[in-house]
Design a protein around this motif. Structure first.
Motif, mmCIF file in Angstrom:
data_model
loop_
_atom_site.group_PDB
_atom_site.id
_atom_site.type_symbol
_atom_site.label_atom_id
_atom_site.label_comp_id
_atom_site.label_asym_id
_atom_site.label_seq_id
_atom_site.Cartn_x
_atom_site.Cartn_y
_atom_site.Cartn_z
ATOM 1 N N ALA A 1 -11.749 -4.162 6.569
ATOM 2 C CA ALA A 1 -12.861 -3.531 5.681
ATOM 3 C C ALA A 1 -13.907 -4.597 5.790
ATOM 4 O O ALA A 1 -14.823 -4.433 4.695
ATOM 5 C CB ALA A 1 -12.392 -3.109 4.200
ATOM 6 N N ARG B 1 -16.756 3.991 -8.319
ATOM 7 C CA ARG B 1 -15.379 4.549 -8.304
ATOM 8 C C ARG B 1 -15.092 5.573 -9.427
ATOM 9 O O ARG B 1 -14.542 6.682 -9.015
ATOM 10 C CB ARG B 1 -14.216 3.569 -8.022
ATOM 11 C CG ARG B 1 -14.330 2.852 -6.782
ATOM 12 C CD ARG B 1 -12.963 2.052 -6.623
ATOM 13 N NE ARG B 1 -12.830 1.672 -5.203
ATOM 14 C CZ ARG B 1 -12.646 0.449 -4.932
ATOM 15 N NH1 ARG B 1 -12.902 -0.580 -5.806
ATOM 16 N NH2 ARG B 1 -12.517 -0.251 -3.736
ATOM 17 N N GLU C 1 -14.240 0.324 2.331
ATOM 18 C CA GLU C 1 -12.822 0.359 1.722
ATOM 19 C C GLU C 1 -12.259 1.752 1.758
ATOM 20 O O GLU C 1 -11.206 1.938 1.669
ATOM 21 C CB GLU C 1 -12.874 -0.443 0.394
ATOM 22 C CG GLU C 1 -13.150 -1.691 0.479
ATOM 23 C CD GLU C 1 -13.082 -2.567 -0.792
ATOM 24 O OE1 GLU C 1 -12.413 -2.007 -1.877
ATOM 25 O OE2 GLU C 1 -13.500 -3.586 -0.959
ATOM 26 N N ASN C 2 -13.142 2.635 1.760
ATOM 27 C CA ASN C 2 -12.589 4.108 1.707
ATOM 28 C C ASN C 2 -12.325 4.502 3.267
ATOM 29 O O ASN C 2 -11.673 5.330 3.523
ATOM 30 C CB ASN C 2 -13.759 5.055 1.177
ATOM 31 C CG ASN C 2 -13.974 4.939 -0.292
ATOM 32 O OD1 ASN C 2 -13.087 4.720 -0.899
ATOM 33 N ND2 ASN C 2 -14.990 5.610 -0.746
ATOM 34 N N HIS D 1 -10.118 -10.568 6.865
ATOM 35 C CA HIS D 1 -9.510 -9.594 6.122
ATOM 36 C C HIS D 1 -10.092 -8.327 6.851
ATOM 37 O O HIS D 1 -11.157 -8.032 7.598
ATOM 38 C CB HIS D 1 -9.762 -9.332 4.685
ATOM 39 C CG HIS D 1 -11.355 -9.621 4.394
ATOM 40 N ND1 HIS D 1 -12.181 -8.368 4.284
ATOM 41 C CD2 HIS D 1 -11.724 -10.449 3.972
ATOM 42 C CE1 HIS D 1 -13.320 -8.833 3.925
ATOM 43 N NE2 HIS D 1 -13.443 -10.334 3.881
ATOM 44 N N ALA E 1 -9.677 -8.500 -1.477
ATOM 45 C CA ALA E 1 -10.862 -7.726 -2.129
ATOM 46 C C ALA E 1 -11.739 -8.866 -2.791
ATOM 47 O O ALA E 1 -13.036 -8.689 -2.636
ATOM 48 C CB ALA E 1 -10.212 -6.786 -3.185
ATOM 49 N N CYS F 1 -11.013 2.242 5.482
ATOM 50 C CA CYS F 1 -10.084 1.098 6.075
ATOM 51 C C CYS F 1 -8.768 1.317 5.165
ATOM 52 O O CYS F 1 -8.747 1.829 3.981
ATOM 53 C CB CYS F 1 -10.851 -0.110 6.233
ATOM 54 S SG CYS F 1 -12.256 -0.241 6.991
ATOM 55 N N PRO F 2 -7.950 0.332 5.571
ATOM 56 C CA PRO F 2 -6.590 0.216 4.940
ATOM 57 C C PRO F 2 -7.095 -0.543 3.619
ATOM 58 O O PRO F 2 -7.880 -1.352 3.784
ATOM 59 C CB PRO F 2 -5.953 -0.431 5.709
ATOM 60 C CG PRO F 2 -6.059 -0.073 7.139
ATOM 61 C CD PRO F 2 -7.491 0.074 7.215
ATOM 62 N N ARG F 3 -6.399 -0.032 2.597
ATOM 63 C CA ARG F 3 -6.565 -0.780 1.039
ATOM 64 C C ARG F 3 -6.334 -2.315 1.348
ATOM 65 O O ARG F 3 -5.172 -2.931 1.905
ATOM 66 C CB ARG F 3 -5.528 -0.111 0.267
ATOM 67 C CG ARG F 3 -5.671 -0.703 -1.189
ATOM 68 C CD ARG F 3 -4.787 -0.033 -2.200
ATOM 69 N NE ARG F 3 -4.916 -0.489 -3.461
ATOM 70 C CZ ARG F 3 -5.911 0.004 -4.429
ATOM 71 N NH1 ARG F 3 -6.514 0.983 -3.966
ATOM 72 N NH2 ARG F 3 -5.883 -0.518 -5.587
ATOM 73 N N LEU F 4 -7.258 -3.055 0.792
ATOM 74 C CA LEU F 4 -7.272 -4.548 0.547
ATOM 75 C C LEU F 4 -6.242 -4.811 -0.644
ATOM 76 O O LEU F 4 -6.214 -4.098 -1.636
ATOM 77 C CB LEU F 4 -8.786 -4.816 0.474
ATOM 78 C CG LEU F 4 -9.641 -4.905 1.777
ATOM 79 C CD1 LEU F 4 -10.797 -5.480 1.265
ATOM 80 C CD2 LEU F 4 -8.989 -5.777 2.739
ATOM 81 N N ASP F 5 -5.673 -5.899 -0.363
ATOM 82 C CA ASP F 5 -4.940 -6.505 -1.452
ATOM 83 C C ASP F 5 -5.855 -7.183 -2.473
ATOM 84 O O ASP F 5 -7.031 -7.494 -2.188
ATOM 85 C CB ASP F 5 -3.796 -7.372 -1.057
ATOM 86 C CG ASP F 5 -4.446 -8.767 -0.421
ATOM 87 O OD1 ASP F 5 -5.209 -9.076 -0.723
ATOM 88 O OD2 ASP F 5 -3.795 -8.803 0.641
ATOM 89 N N ASP G 1 -11.675 -3.293 12.166
ATOM 90 C CA ASP G 1 -10.493 -3.801 11.757
ATOM 91 C C ASP G 1 -9.801 -4.766 12.801
ATOM 92 O O ASP G 1 -10.069 -4.109 14.058
ATOM 93 C CB ASP G 1 -9.663 -2.895 11.106
ATOM 94 C CG ASP G 1 -10.242 -2.313 9.597
ATOM 95 O OD1 ASP G 1 -11.004 -3.144 9.085
ATOM 96 O OD2 ASP G 1 -9.732 -1.414 9.136
#
Length: 237
Positions: free
Chosen positions: A90, A231, A152-153, A88, A163, A155-159, A96
């Motif tokens: 992140a 968060r 994760e901030n 994956h 995650a 990189c592209p959002r993980l599903d 990536d």
């Protein structure tokens, strides 16, 4: 790939996922199969031998891994690094996967390793760190959560699935390498550097317990809970 020693036995390091797990499998997997035509049982056997994982945990990781790879038959080791399956974005220590590439980059980024270890050197833990005579700063679930939020901030959002994989692989490391320094519990950052950056089992480390599935789930949950707290704090600022 590189050889290491563990209880007198050489081991071969290979990329297992995005490398937050440490990128290691037992050498006898590679020696016996040349890294090819591996069954789920071969992978489970290597995980047990190298990390002292329990049989249920090793089988879970192996068979779920085959499911995510969408493989019914055997696999070659390089297939485990196929982007979007187990691997994956992140990653805590890898860049990536470039768009259009089938497999993730294997180069460990020293900059990311240093940032990961810096996330453990907060001074928040009582009696931890060189200033208290303890040379081993420890990384725990809260430190990992801080690092995961940072990556994760960026990189592209993980599903949700990936995650969970990202938290779980670090939960395994926290369990396998766990040690104590006074009242504090965690992984010494120099062990983490040696494990990740130099791709070898830490000098002086020996397994002290069998790492089980329930414990890994608990550690992954602790990472997730700390991430949710971070968060929430970010939103309130």
């Amino acid at each position: 790939m590189s050889r290491v020693e563990h209880d007198g036995q050489p081991r071969l390091h290979v990329r297992f996922s995005s490398a937050d797990l440490g990128d290691e499998l037992s050498e006898f997997i590679y020696s016996a199969r040349d890294g090819k035509n591996l069954s789920p049982w071969d992978l489970a056997w290597g995980l047990k031998a190298c990390y002292n994982l329990s049989t249920p945990l090793a089988l879970f990781l192996s068979f779920v891994g085959f499911f995510l790879l969408r493989k019914i038959g055997n696999v070659d080791l390089h297939e485990i690094g196929r982007h979007g399956r187990i691997e994956h974005d992140a990653s805590l220590v890898h860049n990536d996967t470039p768009k259009g590439k089938k497999y993730a980059p294997i180069k460990i980024e020293d900059r990311l390793v240093n940032l990961l270890l810096a996330d453990a050197k907060t001074g928040d833990e009582e009696g931890e760190g060189p200033e208290f005579g303890d040379k081993r700063v420890l990384m725990n679930a809260t430190d990992v959560a801080r690092a995961r939020i940072r990556r994760e901030n960026q990189c592209p959002r993980l599903d949700g699935l990936h995650a969970e994989i990202a938290r779980g692989e670090m939960g395994i490391i926290l369990g396998v390498l766990e040690t104590h320094a006074g009242k504090n519990v965690g992984v010494p950052v120099e062990w983490m550097r040696e494990w990740i950056s130099h791709e070898r089992l830490p000098s002086g480390w020996k397994p002290t317990h069998v790492q089980g599935l329930i414990d890994v789930v608990s550690r992954a949950k602790a990472i997730r809970t700390a991430m949710e707290r971070f968060r929430a704090e970010e939103k309130s600022m």
